[in-house]
Motif scaffolding. Structure first.
Motif, mmCIF file in Angstrom:
data_model
loop_
_atom_site.group_PDB
_atom_site.id
_atom_site.type_symbol
_atom_site.label_atom_id
_atom_site.label_comp_id
_atom_site.label_asym_id
_atom_site.label_seq_id
_atom_site.Cartn_x
_atom_site.Cartn_y
_atom_site.Cartn_z
ATOM 1 N N ASP A 33 0.856 -1.298 0.071
ATOM 2 C CA ASP A 33 -0.075 0.184 0.002
ATOM 3 C C ASP A 33 0.941 1.099 -0.082
ATOM 4 O OD1 ASP A 33 -1.812 2.267 0.732
ATOM 5 O OD2 ASP A 33 -3.121 0.738 1.656
ATOM 6 N N LEU A 34 0.971 1.561 -1.141
ATOM 7 C CA LEU A 34 2.071 3.082 -1.260
ATOM 8 C C LEU A 34 1.403 4.413 -0.783
ATOM 9 C CD1 LEU A 34 4.571 4.334 -2.283
ATOM 10 C CD2 LEU A 34 3.293 4.623 -4.529
ATOM 11 N N PRO A 35 -0.238 4.562 -0.811
ATOM 12 C CA PRO A 35 -0.433 5.853 -0.361
ATOM 13 C C PRO A 35 -0.217 5.815 1.205
ATOM 14 C CG PRO A 35 -1.687 5.168 -2.198
ATOM 15 C CD PRO A 35 -0.921 3.840 -1.690
ATOM 16 N N ASN A 36 -0.773 4.805 1.930
ATOM 17 C CA ASN A 36 -0.777 4.806 3.154
ATOM 18 C C ASN A 36 0.779 4.587 3.772
ATOM 19 O OD1 ASN A 36 -3.459 4.892 3.988
ATOM 20 N ND2 ASN A 36 -3.958 2.802 3.682
ATOM 21 N N THR A 37 1.771 4.069 3.049
ATOM 22 C CA THR A 37 2.988 3.947 3.498
ATOM 23 C C THR A 37 3.540 5.501 3.599
ATOM 24 O OG1 THR A 37 3.265 2.090 2.760
ATOM 25 C CG2 THR A 37 5.652 3.150 2.654
ATOM 26 N N LEU A 38 3.418 6.286 2.246
ATOM 27 C CA LEU A 38 3.670 7.494 2.403
ATOM 28 C C LEU A 38 3.002 8.448 3.528
ATOM 29 C CD1 LEU A 38 3.468 8.075 -1.736
ATOM 30 C CD2 LEU A 38 5.696 7.586 -0.361
ATOM 31 N N LYS A 39 2.079 8.145 3.600
ATOM 32 C CA LYS A 39 1.315 9.152 4.588
ATOM 33 C C LYS A 39 1.973 8.731 5.997
ATOM 34 C CE LYS A 39 -2.705 7.481 6.273
ATOM 35 N NZ LYS A 39 -4.154 7.147 6.690
ATOM 36 N N THR A 40 2.368 7.533 6.382
ATOM 37 C CA THR A 40 2.801 7.022 7.675
ATOM 38 C C THR A 40 4.409 7.657 7.757
ATOM 39 O OG1 THR A 40 1.405 5.073 7.780
ATOM 40 C CG2 THR A 40 3.621 5.162 9.251
ATOM 41 N N PHE A 41 5.020 7.502 6.731
ATOM 42 C CA PHE A 41 6.507 7.909 6.626
ATOM 43 C C PHE A 41 6.455 9.435 6.888
ATOM 44 C CE2 PHE A 41 8.773 4.401 3.849
ATOM 45 C CZ PHE A 41 8.372 3.485 4.864
ATOM 46 N N SER A 90 -2.009 4.443 10.781
ATOM 47 C CA SER A 90 -0.710 5.076 10.681
ATOM 48 C C SER A 90 -0.135 5.112 12.101
ATOM 49 C CB SER A 90 -0.684 6.656 10.224
ATOM 50 O OG SER A 90 -0.747 6.560 8.787
ATOM 51 N N ALA A 91 1.219 4.623 12.366
ATOM 52 C CA ALA A 91 1.651 4.557 13.491
ATOM 53 C C ALA A 91 3.295 4.319 13.177
ATOM 54 C CB ALA A 91 1.346 3.591 14.446
ATOM 55 N N ALA A 92 4.128 4.845 14.241
ATOM 56 C CA ALA A 92 5.774 4.448 14.183
ATOM 57 C C ALA A 92 6.114 4.539 15.659
ATOM 58 C CB ALA A 92 6.371 5.573 13.409
ATOM 59 N N ILE A 93 7.230 4.055 15.873
ATOM 60 C CA ILE A 93 7.951 3.894 17.150
ATOM 61 C C ILE A 93 9.068 4.748 17.370
ATOM 62 C CG2 ILE A 93 9.222 1.865 17.061
ATOM 63 C CD1 ILE A 93 8.220 1.079 20.026
ATOM 64 N N GLU A 94 9.315 5.643 18.098
ATOM 65 C CA GLU A 94 10.545 6.315 18.297
ATOM 66 C C GLU A 94 11.064 6.017 19.334
ATOM 67 O OE1 GLU A 94 10.625 10.932 17.697
ATOM 68 O OE2 GLU A 94 10.713 10.344 19.957
ATOM 69 N N ILE A 95 12.514 5.771 19.065
ATOM 70 C CA ILE A 95 13.517 5.244 20.299
ATOM 71 C C ILE A 95 14.633 6.351 20.341
ATOM 72 C CG2 ILE A 95 14.686 3.599 21.492
ATOM 73 C CD1 ILE A 95 13.258 1.639 19.821
ATOM 74 N N VAL A 96 14.789 6.931 21.499
ATOM 75 C CA VAL A 96 15.788 8.078 21.901
ATOM 76 C C VAL A 96 16.580 7.425 22.977
ATOM 77 C CG1 VAL A 96 16.743 10.419 21.795
ATOM 78 C CG2 VAL A 96 14.886 9.872 20.403
ATOM 79 N N GLY A 97 17.839 7.078 23.102
ATOM 80 C CA GLY A 97 18.143 6.397 24.419
ATOM 81 C C GLY A 97 17.310 5.617 24.993
ATOM 82 N N ASP A 98 17.055 5.776 26.168
ATOM 83 C CA ASP A 98 15.888 5.064 27.005
ATOM 84 C C ASP A 98 14.210 5.281 26.596
ATOM 85 O OD1 ASP A 98 17.826 3.087 27.989
ATOM 86 O OD2 ASP A 98 18.182 4.790 29.807
ATOM 87 N N GLU A 99 14.365 6.427 26.010
ATOM 88 C CA GLU A 99 12.674 6.894 25.786
ATOM 89 C C GLU A 99 12.186 6.341 24.828
ATOM 90 O OE1 GLU A 99 12.525 11.035 25.841
ATOM 91 O OE2 GLU A 99 13.456 11.373 27.988
ATOM 92 N N VAL A 100 10.952 5.744 24.841
ATOM 93 C CA VAL A 100 10.309 5.180 23.771
ATOM 94 C C VAL A 100 8.912 5.851 23.776
ATOM 95 C CG1 VAL A 100 9.318 2.653 22.822
ATOM 96 C CG2 VAL A 100 11.455 2.754 24.474
ATOM 97 N N THR A 101 8.677 6.066 22.371
ATOM 98 C CA THR A 101 7.525 6.927 22.244
ATOM 99 C C THR A 101 6.861 6.231 21.157
ATOM 100 O OG1 THR A 101 8.731 8.922 23.020
ATOM 101 C CG2 THR A 101 6.550 9.273 21.767
ATOM 102 N N ALA A 102 5.264 6.290 20.938
ATOM 103 C CA ALA A 102 4.505 5.854 19.994
ATOM 104 C C ALA A 102 3.914 7.125 19.270
ATOM 105 C CB ALA A 102 3.400 5.068 20.453
ATOM 106 N N LEU A 103 4.321 7.183 17.929
ATOM 107 C CA LEU A 103 3.748 8.247 17.358
ATOM 108 C C LEU A 103 2.490 7.840 16.384
ATOM 109 C CD1 LEU A 103 7.353 9.282 15.416
ATOM 110 C CD2 LEU A 103 6.413 9.790 17.778
ATOM 111 N N TYR A 104 1.755 8.803 16.546
ATOM 112 C CA TYR A 104 0.482 8.619 15.526
ATOM 113 C C TYR A 104 -0.117 9.991 15.060
ATOM 114 C CZ TYR A 104 -0.159 4.709 18.980
ATOM 115 O OH TYR A 104 0.031 3.442 19.534
ATOM 116 N N ALA A 105 -0.974 9.925 14.125
ATOM 117 C CA ALA A 105 -1.245 11.150 13.438
ATOM 118 C C ALA A 105 -1.514 12.196 14.099
ATOM 119 C CB ALA A 105 -2.482 10.555 12.210
ATOM 120 N N SER A 106 -2.429 12.088 15.176
ATOM 121 C CA SER A 106 -2.866 13.077 16.010
ATOM 122 C C SER A 106 -2.118 13.190 17.328
ATOM 123 C CB SER A 106 -4.488 12.782 16.125
ATOM 124 O OG SER A 106 -4.697 11.739 16.868
#
Length: 342
Positions: free
Chosen positions: A91-99, A320-336
């Motif tokens: 799914d390219l459109p939803n991939t681009l939206k998520t990226f 759409s979601a991604a996970i962000e990791i910076v050192g020991d901090e873990v954050t879930a990223l969503y559109a809103s």
């Protein structure tokens, strides 16, 4: 007379032998010089070489994964931001939206994340029509990220390997048509095809700053091999003809591409996870593979594992979601929203 002459001859020959022998002091001096040269050779050449051999034996033979990780840390270390995204499934459109939501690409679909490390955990293919465009996007972003000081780590999922095994159960007709037919598609996914040769350079696991990434996950049986050993096993399997590769043990149901234990087994599985992480010298694991109907990232085992297949493809809801990791901090990223997980 004869006896006297014999004695004299003996005396003369002895004198000649004595006269031809070097002086004791000269001999000792030569011996001392030779010893000094020998000591210098041992001190400045043999000892350093011996130490290097001992180190390499320990690092590469006895502890290959730690050695592999130390090499990798030169490009994936410190406090670099890690962004990981799960299954895309054609799914390219939803991939681009998520990226774009995750801050990886701009409006022109070019890399804009500077020195971020982006991990994609596999299953780009199947269930949707946009296979070629998605892999070309990943290739482009890999090159652009490197130029910007970042890094793209793309992993194989079970669906990539299924296609290399000629298992087309989840391939859409639109996908086949985009390659120019079944025969052409088989050719492109082979060792000699542009796509097949590219995919065979990828691993099925990665270690980045203390986090290990898999498509499905590694139980203790496979974790004992360490990340580098797991990737070696997979690479060897994918070099075989499809009918033989299909039976390669690491591609089996309990292997890192198919395992779902950390995503859905009872909480007691956390003990196994803890042991597996120790084998791989990691503090947490991030996996895809098991879709979350909620569209949100699943945290389990007190933050030792995160399941990031949120159903990005419209087949699974187009979340759409991604996970962000910076050192020991873990954050879930969503559109809103952003949700701190650890």
């Amino acid at each position: 007379m004869k006896q006297r002459n014999m004695k004299n001859n003996t005396k003369d020959s002895s004198s000649k032998l004595i006269d031809s022998t070097p002086d004791d002091k000269e001999l000792k001096a030569k011996e001392n010089n030779q010893l000094k040269r020998s000591d210098s050779y041992i001190k400045y050449f043999l000892i350093p070489i011996g130490c290097l051999i001992i180190y390499l034996t320990y690092a590469v033979v006895l502890n290959p994964d730690q050695y592999y990780q130390s090499l990798k840390s030169t490009t994936a270390s410190g406090q670099s931001k890690i962004i990981a995204i799960g299954d895309l499934h054609g799914d390219l459109p939803n991939t681009l939206k998520t990226f774009k939501m995750a801050g990886l690409i701009d409006d022109k679909h070019d890399w804009c994340a500077n020195d971020t490390i982006f991990v994609q955990t596999g299953d780009i293919v199947d269930r949707g029509p946009d296979t070629i465009e998605l892999y070309k996007l990943m290739m482009k972003l890999t090159a652009q990220a490197e130029s910007a000081g970042g890094k793209v780590v793309e992993l194989l999922g079970n669906h990539e390997v299924m296609n290399m095994h000629l298992d087309y159960r989840y391939v859409t007709q639109e996908d086949i048509a985009s390659f120019g037919g079944v025969e052409k598609r088989v050719e492109e996914w082979s060792n000699n095809g542009w796509l097949g040769s590219y995919l065979r350079t990828l691993g099925i696991s990665a270690w980045v700053n203390g986090t290990v990434f898999f498509h499905g996950g590694a139980n203790t049986k496979w974790a004992k091999l360490t990340v580098s050993g797991i990737n070696k096993q997979a690479k060897e399997g994918l070099e075989l003809p499809p009918q033989e590769s299909y039976r390669w043990p690491i591609f089996g149901g309990d292997g890192p591409l198919w395992y779902r234990g950390y995503a859905q087994d009872p909480p007691s599985v956390c003990e196994e996870l803890e042991t597996a992480l120790k084998h791989m010298n990691a503090t947490r694991m991030v996996v895809g593979h098991t879709p979350q109907a909620s569209g949100e990232i699943l945290k389990r085992c007190d933050g030792q594992v995160y399941v990031i297949d949120v159903g990005i493809s419209r087949v699974y809801g187009g979340h759409s979601a991604a996970i962000e990791i910076v050192g020991d901090e873990v954050t879930a990223l969503y559109a809103s929203k952003r949700v701190r997980l650890k």
